[in-house]
Design a protein around this motif. Structure first.
Motif, PDB file in Angstrom:
ATOM      1  N   SER A 256       0.817  -1.200   0.115  1.00 57.66           N
ATOM      2  CA  SER A 256      -0.166  -0.164  -0.050  1.00 57.66           C
ATOM      3  C   SER A 256       0.908   1.291  -0.033  1.00 57.66           C
ATOM      4  CB  SER A 256      -1.049  -0.113   1.240  1.00 57.66           C
ATOM      5  OG  SER A 256      -0.372  -0.304   2.274  1.00 57.66           O
ATOM      6  N   THR A 257       2.060   1.224   0.542  1.00 62.15           N
ATOM      7  CA  THR A 257       2.910   2.534   0.726  1.00 62.15           C
ATOM      8  C   THR A 257       3.353   2.793  -0.711  1.00 62.15           C
ATOM      9  OG1 THR A 257       3.723   1.803   2.900  1.00 62.15           O
ATOM     10  CG2 THR A 257       4.777   3.458   1.453  1.00 62.15           C
ATOM     11  N   ILE A 258       3.818   2.017  -1.481  1.00 58.90           N
ATOM     12  CA  ILE A 258       4.441   1.984  -2.811  1.00 58.90           C
ATOM     13  C   ILE A 258       3.044   2.639  -3.788  1.00 58.90           C
ATOM     14  CG2 ILE A 258       5.113   1.421  -5.054  1.00 58.90           C
ATOM     15  CD1 ILE A 258       6.984  -0.444  -3.582  1.00 58.90           C
ATOM     16  N   LEU A 259       1.867   1.920  -3.516  1.00 56.23           N
ATOM     17  CA  LEU A 259       0.650   2.546  -4.209  1.00 56.23           C
ATOM     18  C   LEU A 259       0.170   3.833  -3.927  1.00 56.23           C
ATOM     19  CD1 LEU A 259      -1.016   0.291  -6.047  1.00 56.23           C
ATOM     20  CD2 LEU A 259      -2.551   0.102  -4.293  1.00 56.23           C
ATOM     21  N   LEU A 260       0.269   4.142  -2.613  1.00 55.54           N
ATOM     22  CA  LEU A 260      -0.122   5.675  -1.929  1.00 55.54           C
ATOM     23  C   LEU A 260       0.904   6.518  -2.642  1.00 55.54           C
ATOM     24  CD1 LEU A 260      -2.014   6.747  -0.025  1.00 55.54           C
ATOM     25  CD2 LEU A 260      -0.186   6.657   1.683  1.00 55.54           C
ATOM     26  N   VAL A 261       1.876   6.301  -2.553  1.00 55.86           N
ATOM     27  CA  VAL A 261       3.221   7.248  -3.239  1.00 55.86           C
ATOM     28  C   VAL A 261       2.785   7.366  -4.612  1.00 55.86           C
ATOM     29  CG1 VAL A 261       5.607   7.667  -3.577  1.00 55.86           C
ATOM     30  CG2 VAL A 261       4.997   6.766  -1.307  1.00 55.86           C
ATOM     31  N   PHE A 262       2.672   6.504  -5.482  1.00 53.65           N
ATOM     32  CA  PHE A 262       2.027   6.126  -6.827  1.00 53.65           C
ATOM     33  C   PHE A 262       1.005   7.380  -6.957  1.00 53.65           C
ATOM     34  CE2 PHE A 262       0.166   4.242 -10.448  1.00 53.65           C
ATOM     35  CZ  PHE A 262       1.077   4.985 -11.528  1.00 53.65           C
ATOM     36  N   LYS A 270       2.211  18.544 -11.305  1.00 51.88           N
ATOM     37  CA  LYS A 270       3.197  19.687 -11.597  1.00 51.88           C
ATOM     38  C   LYS A 270       4.270  19.977 -11.072  1.00 51.88           C
ATOM     39  CE  LYS A 270      -1.050  22.260 -13.548  1.00 51.88           C
ATOM     40  NZ  LYS A 270      -2.155  21.322 -13.306  1.00 51.88           N
ATOM     41  N   LYS A 271       4.302  19.392  -9.646  1.00 54.35           N
ATOM     42  CA  LYS A 271       5.482  19.644  -8.715  1.00 54.35           C
ATOM     43  C   LYS A 271       6.399  18.334  -8.823  1.00 54.35           C
ATOM     44  CE  LYS A 271       2.621  22.040  -5.387  1.00 54.35           C
ATOM     45  NZ  LYS A 271       2.116  21.983  -4.006  1.00 54.35           N
ATOM     46  N   VAL A 272       6.170  17.166  -9.658  1.00 55.92           N
ATOM     47  CA  VAL A 272       6.838  16.190  -9.384  1.00 55.92           C
ATOM     48  C   VAL A 272       7.173  15.905 -11.033  1.00 55.92           C
ATOM     49  CG1 VAL A 272       7.052  13.652  -9.049  1.00 55.92           C
ATOM     50  CG2 VAL A 272       5.868  15.103  -7.303  1.00 55.92           C
ATOM     51  N   SER A 273       8.344  15.359 -11.143  1.00 58.45           N
ATOM     52  CA  SER A 273       8.735  14.959 -13.000  1.00 58.45           C
ATOM     53  C   SER A 273       7.926  13.725 -13.174  1.00 58.45           C
ATOM     54  CB  SER A 273      10.205  14.389 -12.619  1.00 58.45           C
ATOM     55  OG  SER A 273      10.544  13.853 -13.918  1.00 58.45           O
ATOM     56  N   PRO A 274       7.301  13.983 -14.393  1.00 59.32           N
ATOM     57  CA  PRO A 274       6.469  12.909 -14.857  1.00 59.32           C
ATOM     58  C   PRO A 274       7.316  11.263 -14.876  1.00 59.32           C
ATOM     59  CG  PRO A 274       6.817  14.503 -16.429  1.00 59.32           C
ATOM     60  CD  PRO A 274       7.806  14.930 -15.501  1.00 59.32           C
ATOM     61  N   ASP A 275       8.431  11.479 -14.879  1.00 61.72           N
ATOM     62  CA  ASP A 275       9.317   9.891 -14.850  1.00 61.72           C
ATOM     63  C   ASP A 275       9.052   9.576 -13.424  1.00 61.72           C
ATOM     64  OD1 ASP A 275       9.916  10.401 -17.375  1.00 61.72           O
ATOM     65  OD2 ASP A 275      11.991  11.196 -16.784  1.00 61.72           O
ATOM     66  N   VAL A 276       8.841  10.402 -12.377  1.00 57.64           N
ATOM     67  CA  VAL A 276       8.561   9.522 -11.172  1.00 57.64           C
ATOM     68  C   VAL A 276       7.729   8.562 -10.933  1.00 57.64           C
ATOM     69  CG1 VAL A 276       8.424  10.149  -8.451  1.00 57.64           C
ATOM     70  CG2 VAL A 276       9.985  11.294  -9.663  1.00 57.64           C
ATOM     71  N   PRO A 277       6.272   9.017 -11.453  1.00 56.19           N
ATOM     72  CA  PRO A 277       5.338   7.811 -11.460  1.00 56.19           C
ATOM     73  C   PRO A 277       5.855   6.575 -12.194  1.00 56.19           C
ATOM     74  CG  PRO A 277       4.296   9.990 -11.777  1.00 56.19           C
ATOM     75  CD  PRO A 277       5.703  10.036 -12.018  1.00 56.19           C
ATOM     76  N   VAL A 278       6.515   6.754 -13.319  1.00 61.88           N
ATOM     77  CA  VAL A 278       6.753   5.640 -14.179  1.00 61.88           C
ATOM     78  C   VAL A 278       7.707   4.800 -13.321  1.00 61.88           C
ATOM     79  CG1 VAL A 278       8.048   5.103 -16.284  1.00 61.88           C
ATOM     80  CG2 VAL A 278       6.522   7.093 -16.192  1.00 61.88           C
ATOM     81  N   LEU A 279       8.834   5.297 -12.702  1.00 64.50           N
ATOM     82  CA  LEU A 279       9.661   4.698 -12.091  1.00 64.50           C
ATOM     83  C   LEU A 279       8.763   3.692 -10.912  1.00 64.50           C
ATOM     84  CD1 LEU A 279      12.513   3.823 -11.093  1.00 64.50           C
ATOM     85  CD2 LEU A 279      12.498   5.952  -9.724  1.00 64.50           C
TER      86      LEU A 279
END
Length: 315
Positions: A256-262, A270-279
């Protein structure tokens, strides 16, 4: 490009191209080794766990059958995602056929929901073990596991079928570069020249209905477990009850943590690089898979002893 030209090129697109980290291509270099090691660890640890449970007669119990099912789900998710990601990282094999892409999309959605549902059944198992210990063997039987497995399969296979179907029916006209390492529903649908509102709504509603209901029931189970544990008066009873549940709780926390962060990174686009959710999406398919069997292997005495006995036999 005109609408007519767009329409004429729809038949020409027979595959997609996966473009992993659009803004941070250097990530591929430093990610390839840890991702490979995590993949090997996940496959090795889950295989060891499955063989141990299969060969050790003392582990032929409902709780371990559920754990075996979780291991199988982890392995399928890992095999569906990670080899293709590594092929992109190492050999730049970015092309993926329509069929393979939509199959990967279905397996990811279906098996992730199955995993969540399995955690929910395991939480109920722990609830009965702690709150109704005298009735445990009469409630949690092999028949219960069989029924729970049928429910897990039926619920998630049926509820996730519309996701790839809704994406397949769209017209893909010209653009075929998916800005992701995997065929995530919305990353693929975004390439279409049709309205994707239904896809978006179904993904959101289906995701929150399935995973949300599971997480609520898991939380409820652990609230009741905690309440029951705090009432225990016998010496060492609290520690014993908590150790019974701790392994399972740690796994749910990973999941659930990784899911929540995702989810949060998607909200804060807008505040996070679009590559972060991909990673995070890629890591979510390998980190829980690698850690689940290790946590259970280290924290469950019976599994630890089973593995030791197998190693002594010269396996």
């Amino acid at each position: 490009m005109t609408a007519h030209q767009n329409g004429s090129t729809t038949t020409e697109i027979s595959d997609f191209l996966l473009n992993c980290f659009v803004r941070s291509p250097s990530w591929q270099h430093w990610l390839s080794l840890p991702l490979s090691l995590l993949f090997v660890l996940a496959m090795g640890a889950n295989t060891t766990l499955l063989i141990t449970i299969r060969l050790e007669a003392s582990l032929h119990e409902p709780m371990y059958y559920l754990l075996s099912f979780l291991s199988l789900l982890d392995m399928v998710l890992c095999l569906t995602v990670i080899p293709k990601v590594l092929a992109i990282f190492w050999f730049d094999l970015r092309s993926i056929s329509f069929f393979t892409c939509f199959l990967q999309m279905y397996i990811m959605n279906c098996f992730l929901a199955m995993e969540s549902c399995t955690f929910m059944v395991m939480a109920y198992d722990r609830y009965v073990a702690v709150c109704q210990p005298l009735r445990y063997t009469s409630i949690i039987t092999d028949q219960f596991v069989a029924k729970a497995t049928i429910f897990i399969l039926a619920r998630n296979v049926l509820f996730t079928v519309p996701i790839p179907i809704l994406s397949v029916r769209l017209h893909y006209c010209g653009r075929n570069v998916i800005e992701n390492c995997i065929c995530a529903n919305m990353s693929v649908s975004r390439l279409s020249c049709d309205d994707v509102t239904i896809n978006r709504v179904y993904q959101f509603a289906g995701g929150w209905t399935l995973l949300g209901s599971d997480l609520i029931l898991i939380f409820l189970s652990y609230t009741l477990i905690l309440r029951a544990v705090l009432r225990l008066k016998a010496e060492g009873a609290v520690a014993k009850a908590l150790s019974t549940c701790s392994s399972h709780f740690i796994l749910i926390l990973f999941f659930s943590t990784i899911l929540l962060v995702f989810v949060l990174t998607h909200v804060a686009k807008k505040k996070v690089s679009p590559d972060v959710p991909v990673l995070l999406n890629v890591l979510h398919h390998v980190i829980p898979a690698a850690l689940n069997p290790i946590v259970y292997g280290v924290r469950t005495q019976e599994i630890k002893q089973g593995i030791q006995r197998l190693l002594k036999k010269g396996w």
